[in-house]
Enzyme design. Sequence first.
Site, mmCIF file in Angstrom:
data_model
loop_
_atom_site.group_PDB
_atom_site.id
_atom_site.type_symbol
_atom_site.label_atom_id
_atom_site.label_comp_id
_atom_site.label_asym_id
_atom_site.label_seq_id
_atom_site.Cartn_x
_atom_site.Cartn_y
_atom_site.Cartn_z
ATOM 1 N N GLY A 153 6.679 9.979 27.787
ATOM 2 C CA GLY A 153 7.585 10.234 26.346
ATOM 3 C C GLY A 153 8.911 10.715 27.001
ATOM 4 O O GLY A 153 9.335 10.934 28.094
ATOM 5 N N GLU B 179 1.619 7.136 32.712
ATOM 6 C CA GLU B 179 1.398 7.093 31.569
ATOM 7 C C GLU B 179 0.387 6.301 31.003
ATOM 8 O O GLU B 179 -0.147 5.287 31.613
ATOM 9 C CB GLU B 179 2.801 6.492 30.717
ATOM 10 C CG GLU B 179 2.669 5.797 29.391
ATOM 11 C CD GLU B 179 2.525 7.126 28.389
ATOM 12 O OE1 GLU B 179 3.184 7.934 28.605
ATOM 13 O OE2 GLU B 179 1.475 6.937 27.766
ATOM 14 N N HIS C 241 39.889 0.071 22.996
ATOM 15 C CA HIS C 241 39.776 -0.411 24.211
ATOM 16 C C HIS C 241 40.488 0.434 25.317
ATOM 17 O O HIS C 241 41.504 0.718 25.362
ATOM 18 C CB HIS C 241 40.306 -1.885 24.440
ATOM 19 C CG HIS C 241 40.301 -2.683 25.776
ATOM 20 N ND1 HIS C 241 39.209 -3.157 26.354
ATOM 21 C CD2 HIS C 241 41.186 -2.704 26.523
ATOM 22 C CE1 HIS C 241 39.111 -3.465 27.515
ATOM 23 N NE2 HIS C 241 40.564 -3.534 27.832
#
Length: 464
Positions: free
Chosen positions: A180, A201, A443
């Site tokens: 997690g 996991e 930008h």
Amino acid sequence: MAYDLIVIGSGPGGYSAAIRAGQYGLKTALVEKQAKLGGTCLLVGCIPTKALLHTADVWERVEHSELEGIKLDNPKLDYPKVKERKDGIVNKHSNGVAFLLKRAKVERISGYATLLGAGKVEVKADSGTQTLEAKNIIIATGSEARMLPGLEPDPEFILTNIEILNLTSVPKSLIIIGAGAVGVEFASIFKRFGTEVTVIEMLPRIVPVEDEDISKELERNFRKQNIRVEAGARAENIEKTGTGVKLSLTTKNGKQETLEAEKLLVAVGRKPNTERIGLENTKVELDRGFIKVDEYQRTGEPGVYAIGDAVAGTPQLAHVATREGMIAVAHMAGKPVTPINKNRIPACTYTEPGIGSVGLTEAQARAQDRKVKIGRFPFAGDSRATILGHHEGFIKVVADEEYGEILGVHIIGPEAFELIGEAVAAMEAEATVEVMMQTIHAHPTLYEAMGEAFNAVYGLSINA
Ligand SMILES: Cc1cc2nc3c(=O)[nH]c(=O)nc-3n(C[C@H](O)[C@H](O)[C@H](O)COP(=O)(O)OP(=O)(O)OC[C@H]3O[C@@H](n4cnc5c(N)ncnc54)[C@H](O)[C@@H]3O)c2cc1C
């Protein structure tokens, strides 16, 4: 002496609630059992981990500085100094909480609080025991690391978030059980400091609450960084060897292997702190240990509210705890209050690359029979990401095809945890994909990629 409000716990839920109550003019006391204020988040969670992650980012830059035309002779990582900086940040902000409470005229009471029922709270401290009375009580006792059966944390070998943050040197090898947010963030910290890291996991993918594409991308990046990832795997027979830890691993293909490492981090979730706080003296109801609350954070006991990690039904995140505190206090003070919309809670994971997400995953949206349209834009098409040298990952927009409603946004890449803010604001304002396509993005920025991802929903992105 009777208070309008007693808050139990000084984590982000409790201290924020107490300050807000002070701002509303409620006579408020905050009880904390630890010497320092700030709870898990400030002392052993969000803040110290992000301090270490920041240093890991800097160190990574230093190690690869030649890519930017900067030659450094023999740079060295001074881990005790890294820890000292992290501790300094924690102490500064913990003292800041004390200052803010004082300014809001919140009385700080040190000791262990237990509810006695009928608006009474007992506080036990070294100096003695007292019983306080209040019209309202907020339970903000938070959570602690869950342990695997038969294991006890210790400062040297079997660690939780608390012990690992106290290490004074970088371990040679580390096995992390649980992928997690907590597990993968520590993987990202220590790998970049030079530790050999294995992440195990049990579920089929890492960061299992995220969109599947995000899990895949993080796993791909972790492998590229030589972090060993074993998802869908089982760790058993964990034992200390005297110099480290040993365990048997069964991989997802059923292959058995013995793994050894200097340290083991157990990151298998957080247990709510709802035992031994006197709930049996009240009508507060529990759901698998978590406190049941309504949309105003009210428990089953009149005048008793609960917020944060101890509560059922909302994710265990600092900003959720804080928001729930605001709701509880506004409700008891008779102020306007909007309950939490669970679909607009951002979640951030500060790995490299980072993750930021809000709303439904693609799978969740499809499971709701929505007509889903996906917009995806890779950071490889964003010039700012290239300038920063971090152009891994993408932004994925999950939208409703019919109305252009934004159902969810999932980001993995540079500053994902900052970028997600735009998506949260857009969803809160109920902006459609079209509105976000018309929104001018400066930008060159990373958040330009957000504009591109919204355009991508209709196949109209320019730079990819
Ligand atoms: C390693 C790690 C990293 C994390 N990173 C993030 C992140 O980046 N972002 C994020 O949003 N969340 C993160 N979290 C989760 C976040 O820390 C929690 O969601 C948050 O701290 C919950 O706040 P809380 O106020 O409910 O409780 P807590 O912060 O747990 O505080 C509870 C407080 O109550 C006190 N207390 C308990 N019982 C009593 C009692 N009987 N009497 C008096 N005092 C008592 C405790 O001592 C503690 O100070 C992380 C967690 C961990 C472990």
